[in-house]
Design an enzyme around this catalytic site. Structure first.
Site, PDB file in Angstrom:
ATOM      1  CB  ILE A 268      -0.960  -0.019   1.228  1.00 56.46           C
ATOM      2  CG1 ILE A 268      -2.175   0.847   0.974  1.00 56.46           C
ATOM      3  CG2 ILE A 268      -0.258   0.365   2.507  1.00 56.46           C
ATOM      4  CD1 ILE A 268      -3.303   0.625   1.976  1.00 56.46           C
TER       5      ILE A 268
ATOM      6  CG  ASN B 244      11.927  -5.919   6.892  1.00 56.87           C
ATOM      7  OD1 ASN B 244      13.112  -5.896   6.594  1.00 56.87           O
ATOM      8  ND2 ASN B 244      11.032  -5.142   6.315  1.00 56.87           N
TER       9      ASN B 244
ATOM     10  CG  HIS C 205       5.322  -9.345   5.190  1.00 57.65           C
ATOM     11  ND1 HIS C 205       5.158  -9.379   6.563  1.00 57.65           N
ATOM     12  CD2 HIS C 205       5.992  -8.213   4.913  1.00 57.65           C
ATOM     13  CE1 HIS C 205       5.698  -8.293   7.083  1.00 57.65           C
ATOM     14  NE2 HIS C 205       6.226  -7.566   6.109  1.00 57.65           N
TER      15      HIS C 205
ATOM     16  CG  HIS D 180       9.031  -6.291   1.768  1.00 55.14           C
ATOM     17  ND1 HIS D 180       8.291  -5.135   1.848  1.00 55.14           N
ATOM     18  CD2 HIS D 180       9.084  -6.784   3.036  1.00 55.14           C
ATOM     19  CE1 HIS D 180       7.914  -4.924   3.096  1.00 55.14           C
ATOM     20  NE2 HIS D 180       8.386  -5.907   3.854  1.00 55.14           N
TER      21      HIS D 180
HETATM   22  P1  AMP Z   1       7.386  -4.881   7.349  1.00 51.47           P
HETATM   23  O1  AMP Z   1       6.511  -5.496   8.399  1.00 51.47           O
HETATM   24  O2  AMP Z   1       8.201  -3.747   7.873  1.00 51.47           O
HETATM   25  O3  AMP Z   1       8.250  -5.874   6.618  1.00 51.47           O
HETATM   26  O4  AMP Z   1       6.466  -4.216   6.232  1.00 51.47           O
HETATM   27  C1  AMP Z   1       5.071  -4.278   6.222  1.00 51.47           C
HETATM   28  C2  AMP Z   1       4.612  -3.755   4.897  1.00 51.47           C
HETATM   29  O5  AMP Z   1       3.205  -3.932   4.800  1.00 51.47           O
HETATM   30  C3  AMP Z   1       4.892  -2.260   4.650  1.00 51.47           C
HETATM   31  O6  AMP Z   1       5.669  -2.104   3.468  1.00 51.47           O
HETATM   32  C4  AMP Z   1       3.496  -1.655   4.524  1.00 51.47           C
HETATM   33  O7  AMP Z   1       3.450  -0.592   3.588  1.00 51.47           O
HETATM   34  C5  AMP Z   1       2.670  -2.850   4.074  1.00 51.47           C
HETATM   35  N1  AMP Z   1       1.253  -2.744   4.395  1.00 51.47           N
HETATM   36  C6  AMP Z   1       0.691  -2.436   5.595  1.00 51.47           C
HETATM   37  N2  AMP Z   1      -0.646  -2.435   5.510  1.00 51.47           N
HETATM   38  C7  AMP Z   1      -0.951  -2.768   4.233  1.00 51.47           C
HETATM   39  C8  AMP Z   1      -2.181  -2.932   3.512  1.00 51.47           C
HETATM   40  N3  AMP Z   1      -3.372  -2.740   4.102  1.00 51.47           N
HETATM   41  N4  AMP Z   1      -2.110  -3.277   2.202  1.00 51.47           N
HETATM   42  C9  AMP Z   1      -0.922  -3.458   1.602  1.00 51.47           C
HETATM   43  N5  AMP Z   1       0.276  -3.318   2.220  1.00 51.47           N
HETATM   44  C10 AMP Z   1       0.255  -2.969   3.521  1.00 51.47           C
END
Ligand code: AMP
Length: 121
Positions: free
Chosen positions: A32, A91, A104, A106
């Protein structure tokens, strides 16, 4: 009990998302808040907290990692960034600044990526 993560809500269609791929085990969505022209997230449907949680779980579904990597690589190809290159990262925990406690991966690409946190920078 841990509350459902934002990704579980997306999987359950309680929150909208741009879904690029889905099967019984994984889902791939657009991030997002994209950090690059292509920024996808490959997510396990099972709510592992992160990579470490999957690797230390009793059922050890390590093939999920293979499925996430190969699916993201295929989507990178479809997005036209196979030749220009891309980065796949996960991460894991606070120092990595993991924000969403649901495993997840990236996929980032589509332009020369920031090398700030690259180990050889
Ligand atoms: P991280 O936990 O730091 O590895 O990254 C979490 C990722 O999830 C970030 O890049 C956010 O921008 C992404 N994110 C959080 N909420 C949403 C959502 N509702 N839809 C898509 N991506 C999301």
């Amino acid at each position: 009990m841990t509350p459902p993560s934002i990704f579980t809500k997306i999987i359950n269609r309680e929150v909208p998302a741009d879904i690029l791929f889905e099967n019984e085990r994984i889902i791939v969505i657009k991030d997002i808040k994209a950090d690059a022209p292509i920024h996808y997230l490959g997510i396990t449907k099972h709510p592992y907290l992160n990579l470490d949680d999957l690797l230390t779980s009793s059922n050890q579904e390590k093939e999920l990692l293979w499925e996430l990597f190969t699916t993201l690589a295929s989507l990178a190809d479809q997005a036209g960034i196979k030749e220009s290159g891309y980065r796949i990262i996960t991460n894991n925990g606070p120092d990595a600044r993991q924000v969403v406690p649901h495993l997840h991966i990236h996929l980032l690409g589509g332009e020369p990526l920031n090398i700030q946190d690259h180990p050889q920078a």
